[in-house]
Scaffold this motif. Structure first.
Motif, PDB file in Angstrom:
ATOM      1  N   GLU A  36       7.474  -7.129 -13.443  1.00  0.00           N
ATOM      2  CA  GLU A  36       8.486  -6.685 -14.089  1.00  0.00           C
ATOM      3  C   GLU A  36       9.552  -6.637 -12.856  1.00  0.00           C
ATOM      4  OE1 GLU A  36       9.892  -2.387 -16.288  1.00  0.00           O
ATOM      5  OE2 GLU A  36       8.250  -2.596 -15.184  1.00  0.00           O
ATOM      6  N   ASP A  37      10.693  -7.199 -13.268  1.00  0.00           N
ATOM      7  CA  ASP A  37      11.789  -6.990 -12.197  1.00  0.00           C
ATOM      8  C   ASP A  37      13.011  -6.125 -12.543  1.00  0.00           C
ATOM      9  OD1 ASP A  37      13.290  -8.621 -10.103  1.00  0.00           O
ATOM     10  OD2 ASP A  37      14.846  -8.653 -11.713  1.00  0.00           O
ATOM     11  N   ILE A  38      13.334  -5.265 -11.801  1.00  0.00           N
ATOM     12  CA  ILE A  38      14.213  -4.270 -12.179  1.00  0.00           C
ATOM     13  C   ILE A  38      15.726  -4.349 -11.118  1.00  0.00           C
ATOM     14  CG2 ILE A  38      14.719  -1.776 -12.212  1.00  0.00           C
ATOM     15  CD1 ILE A  38      11.806  -1.330 -12.483  1.00  0.00           C
ATOM     16  N   ASN A  65       9.842   6.045 -14.296  1.00  0.00           N
ATOM     17  CA  ASN A  65      10.185   4.617 -14.295  1.00  0.00           C
ATOM     18  C   ASN A  65       9.196   3.445 -14.141  1.00  0.00           C
ATOM     19  OD1 ASN A  65      12.862   5.441 -14.715  1.00  0.00           O
ATOM     20  ND2 ASN A  65      13.297   6.064 -12.560  1.00  0.00           N
ATOM     21  N   ARG A  85      13.496   2.119 -24.587  1.00  0.00           N
ATOM     22  CA  ARG A  85      13.792   2.503 -23.199  1.00  0.00           C
ATOM     23  C   ARG A  85      15.583   2.600 -23.129  1.00  0.00           C
ATOM     24  NH1 ARG A  85      11.392  -0.396 -17.886  1.00  0.00           N
ATOM     25  NH2 ARG A  85       9.713   1.411 -18.169  1.00  0.00           N
ATOM     26  N   HIS A 117      16.263  -4.324 -16.705  1.00  0.00           N
ATOM     27  CA  HIS A 117      14.769  -4.658 -16.725  1.00  0.00           C
ATOM     28  C   HIS A 117      14.516  -6.060 -17.192  1.00  0.00           C
ATOM     29  CE1 HIS A 117      13.555  -0.355 -16.144  1.00  0.00           C
ATOM     30  NE2 HIS A 117      14.660  -0.044 -16.777  1.00  0.00           N
ATOM     31  N   SER A 118      13.583  -6.843 -16.624  1.00  0.00           N
ATOM     32  CA  SER A 118      13.152  -8.105 -17.175  1.00  0.00           C
ATOM     33  C   SER A 118      11.793  -8.542 -16.570  1.00  0.00           C
ATOM     34  CB  SER A 118      14.140  -9.252 -16.306  1.00  0.00           C
ATOM     35  OG  SER A 118      14.229  -9.342 -15.258  1.00  0.00           O
TER      36      SER A 118
END
Length: 464
Positions: free
Chosen positions: A239-241, A259, A269, A277-278
């Motif tokens: 998960e990339d934030i 989070n 969300r 988020h990705s």
């Protein structure tokens, strides 16, 4: 065979992260049998690693189980020349559960490299056939030494056993069951049957069918473990934030434990556009030779004397008939194992039982001791061709009608065939048809009418 052995080496030198040779390379230093023996320290190491392999490595288990299944099939049968001997052996076979023991013997011979069978006296209260000696398997790893003439290993004086018995929780049954015992015993050679395989003429202990394959079976397991780990890692995601803000904004986001929770499917969300988020997926790698596993399988199959197609990981690759028909070396190996078991295990057991029965008066002293053992066929011949050959053998006077009937019943998988009973049933079912002679088939000759018959016939016709 343990994962901790990874720091050892292959034959070609150290390779980090790969499994090791089971035994270091060994070449006899001088002539003579001294350097060729499987001494107890080496034997117990081989025994332990092979035991671990057949219970924890699917490839090793498959090699031993497949060999035993082909050799034994649905079980070995025997036919004695004398009916009284046949009856005695059949009863002995049931009393001693030989159908079960013979399969275990075949498997144990393969992975242990030898069998040790000991004759035990029957219980004192036993009568008749039940009073004959019993055969019991003995764990070869408990035998420290085969004591023999140094110049003639076939002149055996005793077998030295030294081992700890299993632990018993429930004890003191009439003083017969201690919690544990340590046995030190020397057994006379006439009480023991010792069968060994994969040895030269000067060796006292046998070698496992798996011994030459252990390295490669371990490498094969390592290879598939590595492929599974690679696939598992590629299946993971990240998960990339991305936060559009200062370091204080990032720290504030990190300080909120909510989070870190991955939302459940179907949930929502809520956040502003400053937080993105990705999920990143791994890109599948096609590096590496996918034929390595098949190559290792081929090496393992060669060491096991089995067709490589039998060990394919994919299902539905081959079947028994095609593999054994097309691969002659495998068939010869399995036939050789059948011959070893017959000449060194089953025939001596039958001979011992028959002679003991004669001494006890259970058999007449003059009865024939000849017993023929019938093994399951390894190469499947066309049934129609085989039945034709059986009938031809009977018509040419090679075999009797009874033998012909028994062979046909065996081919048709009739396991409870009784020739006398079948012949009696056939006689009851047979109803003879009336005999028809050639004269019965001839038409009756035409009858010639007399003058009186002709006059009466005309008068009768006029009345009508």
């Amino acid at each position: 065979m343990r994962e901790a052995d990874f720091n050892q080496t292959f034959d070609g030198g150290p390779i980090t992260g790969l499994s090791a040779s089971v035994f270091e390379e060994f070449t006899p230093q001088t002539g003579g049998p001294y350097f060729k023996q499987m001494y107890y320290s080496d034997f117990i190491k081989m025994h332990a690693q092979c035991f671990s392999a057949i219970n924890h490595n699917p490839f090793a288990k498959f090699v031993i189980a497949t060999t035993a299944n082909f050799v034994m099939g649905r079980g070995i049968k025997f036919k004695a020349e004398d009916e009284t001997v046949q009856d005695l052996l059949e009863q002995y076979w049931k009393i001693n559960q030989m159908a079960r023991r013979t399969r275990i013997m075949c498997k144990d011979l393969g992975w242990q490299g030898e069998l040790m069978l000991r004759w035990k006296p029957a219980p004192i209260e036993a009568k008749g056939i039940a009073a004959l000696s019993r055969i019991r398997e003995v764990d070869p790893s408990g035998c420290w030494e085969v004591i023999c003439n140094p110049n003639d290993i076939e002149e055996i004086f005793a077998y030295h056993f030294q081992y700890a018995t299993p632990y018993n929780i429930f004890t003191d049954y009439a003083g017969k069951v201690p919690p544990m015992s340590y046995i030190i015993e020397q057994v006379k050679p006439d009480e023991m049957m010792h069968i060994k395989i994969n040895v030269s003429s000067g060796e006292k202990r046998g070698r496992s069918d798996l011994l030459a394959d252990l390295d490669w079976i371990k490498r094969l397991k390592d290879y598939f473990n590595a492929r599974i780990i690679k696939a598992w890692m590629e299946a993971n995601f990240l998960e990339d934030i991305a936060i559009d803000g200062s370091d204080d904004d990032i720290q504030a986001y990190l300080n909120n434990s909510d989070n870190y929770t991955i939302p459940e499917p179907g949930s929502s969300r809520v956040h502003n556009k400053r937080v993105v988020h990705s999920f990143l997926e791994s890109k599948t790698s096609q590096t590496g030779n996918t034929d390595i596993g098949r190559d290792i399988i081929g090496v393992v199959a060669i060491g096991a004397n089995l067709p490589p197609s039998y060990m394919e990981v994919q299902a539905g690759i081959s079947n028994k008939a095609s593999a054994l028909t097309g691969v002659e070396p495998a068939t010869k190996f399995l036939e050789g194992r059948q011959l070893t078991l017959e000449t060194e295990v089953f025939a001596p057991i039958a001979e011992h039982v028959i002679r003991e029965a004669k001494r006890m008066g259970l058999l007449n002293s003059g009865v024939s001791e000849k017993v023929e053992f019938i093994w399951p066929e390894l190469r499947q011949e066309d049934t129609k061709t085989k039945l034709t050959n059986i009938v031809l053998a009977r018509t040419e006077g090679v075999i009797s009608k009874k033998t012909e009937a028994s062979m046909i019943a065996t081919e048709l998988k009739i396991t409870t065939y009784d020739y006398a009973a079948e012949q009696a049933e056939i006689a009851r079912e047979y109803i003879p048809e009336p005999m028809i002679t050639p004269e019965d088939n001839e038409p009756e000759p035409a009858k010639t009418l007399s003058a009186e018959d002709k006059t009466a016939y005309k008068a009768n016709s006029r009345r009508k």
